[in-house]
Structure formats: C-alpha cells, structure tokens
Design an enzyme around this catalytic site. Structure first.
Site, PDB file in Angstrom:
ATOM      1  N   ASP A 195      -6.686 -11.410  -9.154  1.00  0.00           N
ATOM      2  CA  ASP A 195      -5.283 -11.712 -10.064  1.00  0.00           C
ATOM      3  C   ASP A 195      -6.036 -10.543 -11.065  1.00  0.00           C
ATOM      4  OD1 ASP A 195      -3.822 -12.138 -12.061  1.00  0.00           O
ATOM      5  OD2 ASP A 195      -4.122 -14.510 -11.949  1.00  0.00           O
ATOM      6  N   TRP A 230       2.425   3.220  -2.619  1.00  0.00           N
ATOM      7  CA  TRP A 230       2.135   4.125  -3.852  1.00  0.00           C
ATOM      8  C   TRP A 230       0.448   4.834  -3.377  1.00  0.00           C
ATOM      9  CZ3 TRP A 230       4.296   2.418  -9.021  1.00  0.00           C
ATOM     10  CH2 TRP A 230       5.652   2.289  -8.699  1.00  0.00           C
ATOM     11  N   LYS A 287       6.901  -1.284 -13.128  1.00  0.00           N
ATOM     12  CA  LYS A 287       8.040  -1.698 -13.324  1.00  0.00           C
ATOM     13  C   LYS A 287       8.686  -2.255 -14.537  1.00  0.00           C
ATOM     14  CE  LYS A 287       9.189  -3.499  -9.025  1.00  0.00           C
ATOM     15  NZ  LYS A 287       8.325  -4.770  -8.007  1.00  0.00           N
ATOM     16  N   GLY A 341       0.174  -0.959   0.233  1.00  0.00           N
ATOM     17  CA  GLY A 341       0.152   0.285  -0.466  1.00  0.00           C
ATOM     18  C   GLY A 341       0.888   1.368   0.142  1.00  0.00           C
ATOM     19  N   ASP A 352       3.081  -2.103 -10.273  1.00  0.00           N
ATOM     20  CA  ASP A 352       4.719  -2.279  -9.979  1.00  0.00           C
ATOM     21  C   ASP A 352       4.179  -3.729  -9.410  1.00  0.00           C
ATOM     22  OD1 ASP A 352       6.906  -1.733  -8.232  1.00  0.00           O
ATOM     23  OD2 ASP A 352       6.099  -1.561  -5.991  1.00  0.00           O
TER      24      ASP A 352
END
Length: 234
Positions: free
Chosen positions: A125, A93, A189, A91, A149
């Site tokens: 998911d 971000w 990322k 959490g 991320d």
C-alpha cells in the site's frame, strides 16, 4: 490527371489489432449469470481497438498507449532516467518505460504484478508509512519521473469515491514534490470535474508547467484525464 490536391495522411488509432482493419462489432454469445454492467464492459473490451492492439504488441494493458501518447508529447521517458510507477499493476506502463530505455524502474501496487526485469516491483500500500522510502531504495536514488495511475475501488457513493480519488492524487503529488530531482516530472491520473484547482495551484508552485491531458487512448465516455507537471523546480 486529377486537379485535386493530394490528401494528407491522417494518424489513426489502432484499427483492431489486425491488418484487416476495423472489425465488425462483437457481441458475447451468452449473458448468463452476468449483470448488465458486466455484459456492457465485456462487450466494450471485445470491441476496443486499443485492447486488441495491446495484445498484438505484448502490452499487459491498453493503458500502455496512454503513456506512449503522453511521452510522445512531453518526452518524459529519457534514456537512463529513473522512474517510479505508483499503481503499476498489471505492468503496462513499466513495459513502456523499459522499452524507452530508462535506467531504472521501481513500482508498487496493492495487487501482485508478474515480474518485469530489471524493474523492481513490490506489492504494498503506497500510502503506508515507509513505502516511499522503500521505492527510493529499490530505485537506487532520486527519480526523474514519478508516474501515478492509481485509482481507488469505488463504492458507488459519489462523494466518498471523489474523496478517495483526491486523496490518492494528493498523496502521489506530495511524494513527487518530496523526492523528484530538479527538472523532473510528475504524471497522475485525475478526473474531470474533480475539483483539482487547489492541486493545480500547489503543483504550479513547484513545476514550471502543469497541464490537464486526455490521451486519445483514454475512452471518450470516461472522465479520466492526466495531470502532467514538468520542470520540477526543486
């Protein structure tokens, strides 16, 4: 009186989370029942100034500083903006986005995330059908910014791990291109040497500017980088 010119103040990373400055390197008192890699990771955590600073500021992870650095450069977290965070656990971000005054945040992760109201966080998911639509519904409309991320659980087989990583990046990018508002942005990322050339080409078709960025808060020995795409063409 000295003839030397005044020294410029340098911007420095966190020094250890205390006013005392950089601390002496810490070592674990016992390595009992720990593998060498686990021992090394724990010692790195103990001596990481960003970990200490995250605790001091109440951030759930050191990753908060990565987003803060990216936002300082690209000004993505505008007041009132709608934000989707893919791979949001634990959490950090989300905390930064709310701190910056965004209008709404919706996040998803395979792991459960403790509530961060008013953000809407779900355990699911992201790659499963219907998850993207659910995030848009929770957000209340199209996002101005999609953050990712996400990183897969690695198995140690380089080729397999690489394919998993690229699969997540591609899924996040495809989602962002489908749902972003014109002028929006995408941050994901990635990893150096990850053969992201094709991905860059695709993103450049849809965004005015696409760059690889390595925040100072990203560990120097990590191949981690972030793709920052701004100016979504719609």
């Amino acid at each position: 009186m000295s003839d030397e010119p005044p020294r410029k103040r340098m911007v420095r990373p966190p020094t250890g989370g205390t006013d005392a400055g950089r601390q002496t390197a810490k070592r674990l008192k016992s390595a009992k029942d720990r593998t060498p890699s686990s021992q090394a990771w724990l010692e790195r955590q103990l001596n990481d100034p960003y970990v200490a600073e995250a605790k001091a500021r109440g951030y759930r992870s050191r990753a908060a500083f990565k987003l803060l650095e990216i936002d300082e450069r690209f000004h993505l977290l505008r007041k009132g903006a709608r934000v989707i965070d893919l791979g949001c656990a634990p959490g950090g971000w989300v905390q930064v986005a709310l701190q910056k005054g965004v209008g709404a945040v919706a996040g998803v992760d395979l792991l459960a995330v403790d509530p961060l109201p008013p953000a809407a966080l779900i355990q699911a998911d992201f790659t499963e059908p219907g998850c993207g639509e659910r995030l848009i519904e929770l957000l209340g409309g199209a996002p101005d910014l999609v953050l990712s991320d996400m990183a897969p659980n690695t198995i140690g087989h380089r080729q397999t791990d690489h394919l998993r990583i690229m699969g997540l990046i591609e899924a996040a990018a495809e989602f962002a291109i489908q749902v972003l508002k014109p002028g929006g942005a995408f941050v994901a990322k990635a990893f150096q040497g990850g053969e992201t050339g094709v991905m860059f080409g695709e993103l450049k078709r849809h965004f005015t500017d696409v760059r690889n960025v390595k925040p100072k808060a990203s560990r120097a020995d990590s191949s981690e980088v972030y793709i920052v795409a701004t100016g979504f063409k719609g």
